[in-house]
Design an enzyme around this catalytic site. Structure first.
Site, PDB file in Angstrom:
ATOM      1  N   THR A  20       0.792  -1.232   0.000  1.00  0.00           N
ATOM      2  CA  THR A  20       0.000   0.000   0.000  1.00  0.00           C
ATOM      3  C   THR A  20       0.827   1.286   0.000  1.00  0.00           C
ATOM      4  OG1 THR A  20      -0.159   0.092   2.432  1.00  0.00           O
ATOM      5  CG2 THR A  20      -1.839  -1.206   1.260  1.00  0.00           C
ATOM      6  N   TRP A  21       2.072   1.209  -0.426  1.00  0.00           N
ATOM      7  CA  TRP A  21       2.864   2.437  -0.505  1.00  0.00           C
ATOM      8  C   TRP A  21       2.191   3.446  -1.438  1.00  0.00           C
ATOM      9  CZ3 TRP A  21       8.393   2.852  -3.083  1.00  0.00           C
ATOM     10  CH2 TRP A  21       8.895   4.150  -2.867  1.00  0.00           C
ATOM     11  N   ASP A  52      -0.064  -5.064   3.473  1.00  0.00           N
ATOM     12  CA  ASP A  52       1.142  -4.501   4.065  1.00  0.00           C
ATOM     13  C   ASP A  52       1.124  -2.987   3.922  1.00  0.00           C
ATOM     14  OD1 ASP A  52       4.171  -4.997   4.935  1.00  0.00           O
ATOM     15  OD2 ASP A  52       4.170  -3.494   3.344  1.00  0.00           O
ATOM     16  N   TYR A  57       3.918   5.747   4.754  1.00  0.00           N
ATOM     17  CA  TYR A  57       3.249   5.807   3.457  1.00  0.00           C
ATOM     18  C   TYR A  57       2.150   6.875   3.516  1.00  0.00           C
ATOM     19  CZ  TYR A  57       5.398   1.189   2.721  1.00  0.00           C
ATOM     20  OH  TYR A  57       6.272   0.126   2.610  1.00  0.00           O
ATOM     21  N   GLN A 199      11.578  -8.461   4.893  1.00  0.00           N
ATOM     22  CA  GLN A 199      11.023  -7.707   3.761  1.00  0.00           C
ATOM     23  C   GLN A 199      12.135  -6.890   3.124  1.00  0.00           C
ATOM     24  OE1 GLN A 199       7.794  -4.210   2.658  1.00  0.00           O
ATOM     25  NE2 GLN A 199       7.326  -5.561   4.392  1.00  0.00           N
ATOM     26  N   TYR A 228       9.388  -6.493  -1.764  1.00  0.00           N
ATOM     27  CA  TYR A 228       8.657  -5.323  -2.253  1.00  0.00           C
ATOM     28  C   TYR A 228       9.217  -4.926  -3.608  1.00  0.00           C
ATOM     29  CZ  TYR A 228      12.489  -2.401  -0.266  1.00  0.00           C
ATOM     30  OH  TYR A 228      13.692  -1.829   0.046  1.00  0.00           O
ATOM     31  N   SER A 229       8.402  -4.225  -4.363  1.00  0.00           N
ATOM     32  CA  SER A 229       8.735  -3.823  -5.744  1.00  0.00           C
ATOM     33  C   SER A 229       9.089  -5.021  -6.623  1.00  0.00           C
ATOM     34  CB  SER A 229       9.883  -2.808  -5.765  1.00  0.00           C
ATOM     35  OG  SER A 229       9.487  -1.591  -5.186  1.00  0.00           O
ATOM     36  N   LEU A 231       7.698  -5.975  -9.250  1.00  0.00           N
ATOM     37  CA  LEU A 231       7.595  -5.579 -10.651  1.00  0.00           C
ATOM     38  C   LEU A 231       8.414  -4.323 -10.930  1.00  0.00           C
ATOM     39  CD1 LEU A 231       3.802  -6.251 -11.324  1.00  0.00           C
ATOM     40  CD2 LEU A 231       5.758  -7.623 -12.057  1.00  0.00           C
ATOM     41  N   GLN A 310      -6.477  -3.503 -11.307  1.00  0.00           N
ATOM     42  CA  GLN A 310      -5.082  -3.870 -11.070  1.00  0.00           C
ATOM     43  C   GLN A 310      -4.982  -5.013 -10.059  1.00  0.00           C
ATOM     44  OE1 GLN A 310      -3.577  -0.032  -9.883  1.00  0.00           O
ATOM     45  NE2 GLN A 310      -2.933   0.511 -11.957  1.00  0.00           N
TER      46      GLN A 310
END
Length: 339
Positions: A20-21, A52, A57, A199, A228-229, A231, A310
């Site tokens: 959820t960043w 998460d 954020y 993480q 995380y990230s 993609l 998405q």
């Protein structure tokens, strides 16, 4: 959707997690609360139970939006948040924490033009304040996975971990995670108590945890990996045009990997995945997610989303596992180094 235990706990979390960043808006060009709530509820409906978030954020906004979205669904959610990054208009207590950056609600600030001073602080007193603030914003009385967001040098890790273990004994948190750590820092956490989740940045083109030993530590201790990230902020979807413009409020505008030449190079590599993607009836992005899930059998992958569409696209990979031949082909493509 497939589910796996978080570390050595009995907490069953979906292999696809909702990161959820972006919905916090900060460094992502703002946010739309209604679309974000709709996206989160679509994820829950689709079987994505791992959500998460973090206080940083959006300066608390992401946690507030998550809290609204899970109202009435708390028992169906594995809720993860973090501690250790605090913002203030003044100063933190003397001797506690270290200055990180100047921030504003739209992006990075400067020494003369900023809304907040952001500090990294993992002092026991600070962690206890943060957990209460997060519980309030999230509208819950416990957090399933509580993680140190990043690491600092003013407080011994042993004190930080001791506080987290106390919170676990008190029932305020159920599992402990560590994020953005060096292998030595992770070892020190693990020497004090059980770390269930690490993480870290990890993707098809981000190989740091393989090279520095963190992945080996996770395997040795049966800890889950929460990349995380995965993609690479959209770079690995195969949909990013080389001439894509990022506004100044978008963090990608400052990153070398989002320059036209690099996008072109990455897209050329991704095109080689088309035969597997077509055979599996997946998009390139879905195939990359499936690779990440298959790579290590204790992985829960964080995928950001702003809309229900998405979310549904991300969720497709939740029950796809690649075979040995496919994994070997992808391993060959990874031999080339990317920014």
């Amino acid at each position: 959707m497939q589910y796996r235990a978080l570390g050595n706990t009995k907490i069953q979390a979906s292999v696809i997690g909702f990161g959820t960043w972006a919905i916090g808006g900060w460094l992502w060009g703002g946010t739309d609360e209604k679309k974000s709530v709709d996206a989160l509820r679509s994820a829950i409906d689709r079987g994505i139970n791992l959500i998460d978030t973090a206080p940083m954020y959006g300066y608390g906004l992401s946690e507030e939006i998550v809290g609204k979205a899970i109202r009435g669904h708390r028992d169906n959610v594995v809720l993860a948040t973090k501690c250790g990054v605090r913002w203030t208009k003044g100063e933190l207590e003397p001797g506690k924490g270290e200055f990180y950056l100047y921030g504003s609600t739209s992006g990075f600030g400067t020494e003369t033009d900023h809304d907040w001073k952001v500090y990294i602080c993992l002092h026991p007193d600070s962690i206890r304040k943060e957990v209460e603030w997060s519980l309030q914003r999230l509208g819950t009385d416990y957090i399933d996975l509580y993680q140190t967001h990043t690491q600092e040098s003013t407080i011994p890790i042993e004190e930080t971990m001791g506080t987290l273990l106390d919170l676990k004994r008190e029932g305020k948190i159920r599992a402990i995670g560590v994020s953005n750590a060096t292998p030595e820092q992770l070892r020190r956490y693990m020497a004090v108590g059980r770390v269930d989740v690490s993480q870290e940045r990890f993707s098809f083109i981000d190989r740091g945890i393989e090279e520095n030993g963190i992945l080996d530590l996770c395997r040795q201790k049966n800890a889950s990996l929460l990349p995380y990230s995965p993609l690479a902020m959209g770079l690995l979807t195969g949909k990013m045009a080389p001439d894509r413009h990022f506004p100044d409020t978008d963090i990608r505008s400052t990153m070398e990997r989002f320059k036209p030449d690099n996008i072109t190079r990455v897209n050329a590599m991704l095109q080689k995945l088309e035969p597997i993607a077509q055979r599996r009836q997946l998009t390139i992005g879905q195939l990359i997610i499936a690779w990440t899930i298959t790579f290590y059998n204790k992985t829960h992958i964080l995928c950001g989303a702003r809309t229900p569409e998405q979310v549904l696209e991300n969720a497709v990979s939740g029950d796809v596992f690649l075979n040995r031949e496919e994994m070997e082909f992808l391993a060959g493509l990874r031999e080339e180094k990317f920014v």
